[in-house]
Write a protein that holds these residues in place. Structure first.
Motif, PDB file in Angstrom:
ATOM      1  N   PHE A   1       7.447  16.980   1.764  1.00  0.00           N
ATOM      2  CA  PHE A   1       7.636  15.935   0.749  1.00  0.00           C
ATOM      3  C   PHE A   1       6.445  15.800  -0.179  1.00  0.00           C
ATOM      4  O   PHE A   1       6.596  15.667  -1.381  1.00  0.00           O
ATOM      5  CB  PHE A   1       7.953  14.599   1.428  1.00  0.00           C
ATOM      6  N   ASP A   2       5.224  15.801   0.384  1.00  0.00           N
ATOM      7  CA  ASP A   2       4.007  15.638  -0.421  1.00  0.00           C
ATOM      8  C   ASP A   2       4.170  14.508  -1.419  1.00  0.00           C
ATOM      9  O   ASP A   2       4.103  14.697  -2.629  1.00  0.00           O
ATOM     10  CB  ASP A   2       3.626  16.950  -1.126  1.00  0.00           C
ATOM     11  N   LEU A   3       4.388  13.322  -0.882  1.00  0.00           N
ATOM     12  CA  LEU A   3       4.756  12.178  -1.707  1.00  0.00           C
ATOM     13  C   LEU A   3       4.078  10.924  -1.157  1.00  0.00           C
ATOM     14  O   LEU A   3       4.018  10.726   0.060  1.00  0.00           O
ATOM     15  CB  LEU A   3       6.277  12.013  -1.658  1.00  0.00           C
ATOM     16  N   ALA A   4       3.581  10.084  -2.037  1.00  0.00           N
ATOM     17  CA  ALA A   4       3.041   8.782  -1.644  1.00  0.00           C
ATOM     18  C   ALA A   4       4.104   7.732  -1.911  1.00  0.00           C
ATOM     19  O   ALA A   4       4.473   7.490  -3.062  1.00  0.00           O
ATOM     20  CB  ALA A   4       1.767   8.479  -2.421  1.00  0.00           C
ATOM     21  N   LEU A   5       4.620   7.141  -0.842  1.00  0.00           N
ATOM     22  CA  LEU A   5       5.647   6.097  -0.986  1.00  0.00           C
ATOM     23  C   LEU A   5       4.972   4.780  -1.338  1.00  0.00           C
ATOM     24  O   LEU A   5       4.062   4.337  -0.651  1.00  0.00           O
ATOM     25  CB  LEU A   5       6.417   5.906   0.318  1.00  0.00           C
ATOM     26  N   ASP A   6       5.458   4.137  -2.377  1.00  0.00           N
ATOM     27  CA  ASP A   6       4.988   2.815  -2.783  1.00  0.00           C
ATOM     28  C   ASP A   6       5.769   1.781  -1.983  1.00  0.00           C
ATOM     29  O   ASP A   6       7.004   1.702  -2.103  1.00  0.00           O
ATOM     30  CB  ASP A   6       5.197   2.623  -4.286  1.00  0.00           C
TER      31      ASP A   6
ATOM     32  N   THR B   1       0.855  -1.193   0.000  1.00  0.00           N
ATOM     33  CA  THR B   1       0.000   0.000   0.000  1.00  0.00           C
ATOM     34  C   THR B   1       0.890   1.243   0.000  1.00  0.00           C
ATOM     35  O   THR B   1       2.091   1.152   0.207  1.00  0.00           O
ATOM     36  CB  THR B   1      -0.929   0.029   1.237  1.00  0.00           C
ATOM     37  N   SER B   2       0.280   2.388  -0.206  1.00  0.00           N
ATOM     38  CA  SER B   2       1.030   3.650  -0.199  1.00  0.00           C
ATOM     39  C   SER B   2       1.059   4.236   1.205  1.00  0.00           C
ATOM     40  O   SER B   2       0.103   4.108   1.957  1.00  0.00           O
ATOM     41  CB  SER B   2       0.384   4.671  -1.133  1.00  0.00           C
ATOM     42  N   VAL B   3       2.167   4.902   1.507  1.00  0.00           N
ATOM     43  CA  VAL B   3       2.297   5.658   2.748  1.00  0.00           C
ATOM     44  C   VAL B   3       2.525   7.104   2.341  1.00  0.00           C
ATOM     45  O   VAL B   3       3.481   7.415   1.632  1.00  0.00           O
ATOM     46  CB  VAL B   3       3.473   5.145   3.609  1.00  0.00           C
ATOM     47  N   ARG B   4       1.643   7.975   2.795  1.00  0.00           N
ATOM     48  CA  ARG B   4       1.704   9.394   2.420  1.00  0.00           C
ATOM     49  C   ARG B   4       2.665  10.147   3.324  1.00  0.00           C
ATOM     50  O   ARG B   4       2.501  10.163   4.541  1.00  0.00           O
ATOM     51  CB  ARG B   4       0.310  10.003   2.515  1.00  0.00           C
TER      52      ARG B   4
END
Length: 189
Positions: free
Chosen positions: A180-185, A172-175
């Motif tokens: 950063f404003d980034l969704a980590l895969d 899942t993604s971690v926001r």
């Protein structure tokens, strides 16, 4: 003998146990050791461990360049405690990193990432989570390989972190919030 004239990182002539322990770490134990609650702990991460840290680092790379930030695993001192950590990944302003030869403190970071291993999972889940919060690290991402999940801790307080986002199962993604404003895969962890 007065310690006032010593350099901040000269631990060799003081009776203070914290300073003596940190001196021993830096001058005897070597570059790949940290102090966790007063215990010198050698670090020798596995390739799987390093790979997980690299998955996070690669996803951050574009944002780091845009924001003039750098990532690395430099030393973090926790003054007033017998702790000296080497995070798997820390993000700091590029200007600060370029000017700093010694350790930073957690509140100078923007994000700290620890990747749990069988030998240190509880330290990352409990001790480092509490200490990073107490020392003001704004964001702490725990990549828990044993439980196959990630948790993002924020809102540091004197007792640790006030907020936990997760655990999020791998895949899942971690926001990551601002800056950063980034969704980590997490699918590749």
């Amino acid at each position: 003998m007065s310690t006032a004239s010593q350099h901040p990182e000269d631990y060799s002539t003081v009776a203070d146990p914290e300073r003596a322990l940190k001196y021993a770490l830096r001058h005897v134990a070597g570059d790949r050791a940290e102090i966790v609650e007063g215990v010198i702990t050698p670090m020798s991460p596995s390739w799987a461990h390093e790979s997980a840290a690299d998955v996070v680092r690669r996803q951050l790379t574009v944002r780091l360049a845009e924001l003039d930030l750098v990532s690395g695993s430099g030393n973090l001192d926790l003054p007033g405690s017998e702790n000296w950590y080497i995070p798997d990944l820390a993000v700091v302003p590029a200007e600060l990193a370029m000017k700093t030869e010694g350790p930073l403190v957690p509140d100078q970071t923007l994000l700290i990432v620890e990747v749990g291993s069988p030998s240190n999972a509880e330290t990352d889940r409990v001790t480092k989570r509490r200490r990073y919060g107490q020392y003001g690290a704004p964001l702490y991402l725990l990549v828990d390989r044993q439980n196959r999940e990630c948790t993002l801790f924020s809102e540091p307080t004197r007792l640790g972190y006030a907020t936990a986002d997760g655990p999020h199962p791998f895949g899942t993604s971690v926001r990551l919030p601002a800056p950063f404003d980034l969704a980590l895969d997490t699918g590749l962890l």
